[in-house]
Design an enzyme around this catalytic site. Structure first.
Site, PDB file in Angstrom:
ATOM      1  N   ALA A 133      41.724  40.188  38.858  1.00  0.00           N
ATOM      2  CA  ALA A 133      40.698  40.544  39.914  1.00  0.00           C
ATOM      3  C   ALA A 133      41.116  39.613  41.422  1.00  0.00           C
ATOM      4  O   ALA A 133      41.073  39.852  42.593  1.00  0.00           O
ATOM      5  CB  ALA A 133      39.258  40.252  39.596  1.00  0.00           C
ATOM      6  N   TYR A 134      41.129  38.143  40.912  1.00  0.00           N
ATOM      7  CA  TYR A 134      41.593  37.182  41.966  1.00  0.00           C
ATOM      8  C   TYR A 134      43.054  37.427  42.719  1.00  0.00           C
ATOM      9  O   TYR A 134      43.046  37.682  43.972  1.00  0.00           O
ATOM     10  CB  TYR A 134      41.698  35.826  41.234  1.00  0.00           C
ATOM     11  CG  TYR A 134      42.340  34.798  42.403  1.00  0.00           C
ATOM     12  CD1 TYR A 134      41.514  34.182  43.432  1.00  0.00           C
ATOM     13  CD2 TYR A 134      43.603  34.222  42.224  1.00  0.00           C
ATOM     14  CE1 TYR A 134      42.086  33.504  44.352  1.00  0.00           C
ATOM     15  CE2 TYR A 134      44.264  33.401  43.052  1.00  0.00           C
ATOM     16  CZ  TYR A 134      43.532  32.909  44.033  1.00  0.00           C
ATOM     17  OH  TYR A 134      43.976  32.190  45.043  1.00  0.00           O
ATOM     18  N   SER A 135      43.926  38.013  42.030  1.00  0.00           N
ATOM     19  CA  SER A 135      45.291  37.940  42.498  1.00  0.00           C
ATOM     20  C   SER A 135      45.361  39.354  43.343  1.00  0.00           C
ATOM     21  O   SER A 135      45.843  39.592  44.488  1.00  0.00           O
ATOM     22  CB  SER A 135      46.341  38.141  41.256  1.00  0.00           C
ATOM     23  OG  SER A 135      46.090  38.862  40.418  1.00  0.00           O
ATOM     24  N   SER A 137      42.553  40.508  44.989  1.00  0.00           N
ATOM     25  CA  SER A 137      42.120  40.332  46.271  1.00  0.00           C
ATOM     26  C   SER A 137      42.868  39.595  47.243  1.00  0.00           C
ATOM     27  O   SER A 137      42.784  39.939  48.215  1.00  0.00           O
ATOM     28  CB  SER A 137      40.803  39.523  45.936  1.00  0.00           C
ATOM     29  OG  SER A 137      41.185  38.198  45.630  1.00  0.00           O
TER      30      SER A 137
END
Length: 316
Positions: A133-135, A137
């Protein structure tokens, strides 16, 4: 030349401000607005940015030549949400729109090499392979910024893909030092793979070089490698890593991702950290090397300091 650093009180932003002040540059920090969005595609993010009120941000940017966007949520283990998308995916396009309206000359956006995921060779292309999810975003932030920049020809926009940035006071660095000194410290044979571990002060030096560069800049610049391998990273932090059979490590990584897939990828970030410890990740020399602006390598000293401060190392 006057600089404004969004997120100037954060880990990276404060390092950038220190580097600027040390160079005699007038620079100020500014907290970024908290944004939230459910938009999860570049075009939708750009439309949301267009609908966002930027009057306050434009006023804050007035009179500045260079703006650095060091704001965002640096939470690699995050599972998603509107706050993560707002901070990492929407904010870059909003900042570009405000910077252009305020007459800013150059915008430097700090992204992450994590956007390219498990690719064997990090590069400076627009290709992304997010794995969490972080990468994702951060990848969406790059893509939305590309669209925004295409509409603002008077604004020079460059995205810096930071690698695994370490520094004093960062919990990730302290955790790495503890790991290096633990029985879990290990590398895949032969242990000579390049590691993307870098230092925050070198990243700040790169940002300074980009902001003061007199010519045109590419859309993306990858933070240069600082010379450590998977083995020397752990050794620099005071560890004595075991060398494991590469085939065994590959099987373990495959098994880890398989287990993670059963829980909707919630373990991907943890498995990826182990994979990086064992196999590292190579990268192209990039624009910085080609233009002679490679920052001073400092990460070995950062890791050594963290190792000395680690529990059981005797402190400092």
């Amino acid at each position: 030349m006057r600089w404004l650093v969004l997120g100037g009180s954060g880990f990276v932003g404060s390092a950038v401000l220190r580097a600027l002040h040390a160079s005699g540059i007038e620079a100020h920090g500014l907290s970024a607005s908290r944004l939230a969005t459910a938009a999860d595609a570049p075009v939708a993010l750009l439309a949301t940015a267009d609908a966002t009120d930027t009057a306050g941000l434009e006023a804050a940017m007035a009179g500045y030549d260079v703006v650095v966007n060091a704001a965002g949520l640096a939470t690699p283990s995050a599972t998603g949400g509107t706050d993560l998308l707002g901070a990492n995916a929407l904010l870059p396009a909003v900042v570009a729109r405000a910077a252009s309206a305020a007459g800013v000359r150059r915008l430097i956006h700090l992204s992450s090499a994590a956007v390219q995921g498990r690719t064997p060779m990090l590069d400076e292309t627009g290709t992304v392979r997010p794995f969490s999810a972080y990468s994702r975003s951060k990848a969406l932030g790059e893509q939305a910024l590309d669209l925004a920049a295409a509409r603002e020809p008077s604004l020079s926009v460059v995205t810096v893909r930071a690698t695994s940035v370490q520094g004093e006071g960062r919990p990730t660095t302290a955790a790495l030092a503890r790991l290096a000194r633990s029985p879990l410290a290990s590398v895949a044979s032969p242990g000579t793979a390049r590691s993307p571990i870098t230092s925050v002060d070198s990243l700040a030096e790169l940002v300074l070089a980009l902001g003061t560069h007199p010519g045109a800049l590419p859309a993306r610049v990858l933070q240069p490698w600082e010379g450590l391998t998977v083995r020397t990273v752990l050794e620099a932090a005071g560890g004595h890593p075991r060398v494991l059979p590469a085939a065994l490590c590959r099987a373990a990584v495959r098994g880890g991702y398989l287990v993670s897939s059963l829980v909707r990828g919630r373990l991907d970030g943890h498995v990826r950290r182990v994979e990086l410890m064992w196999f590292g990740q190579d990268q192209v020399p990039g624009w910085a090397a080609g233009h002679g602006v490679v920052p001073t390598a400092r990460v070995r000293e950062v890791l050594a300091d963290a190792g000395r401060a680690a529990p059981g190392a005797g402190g400092r």
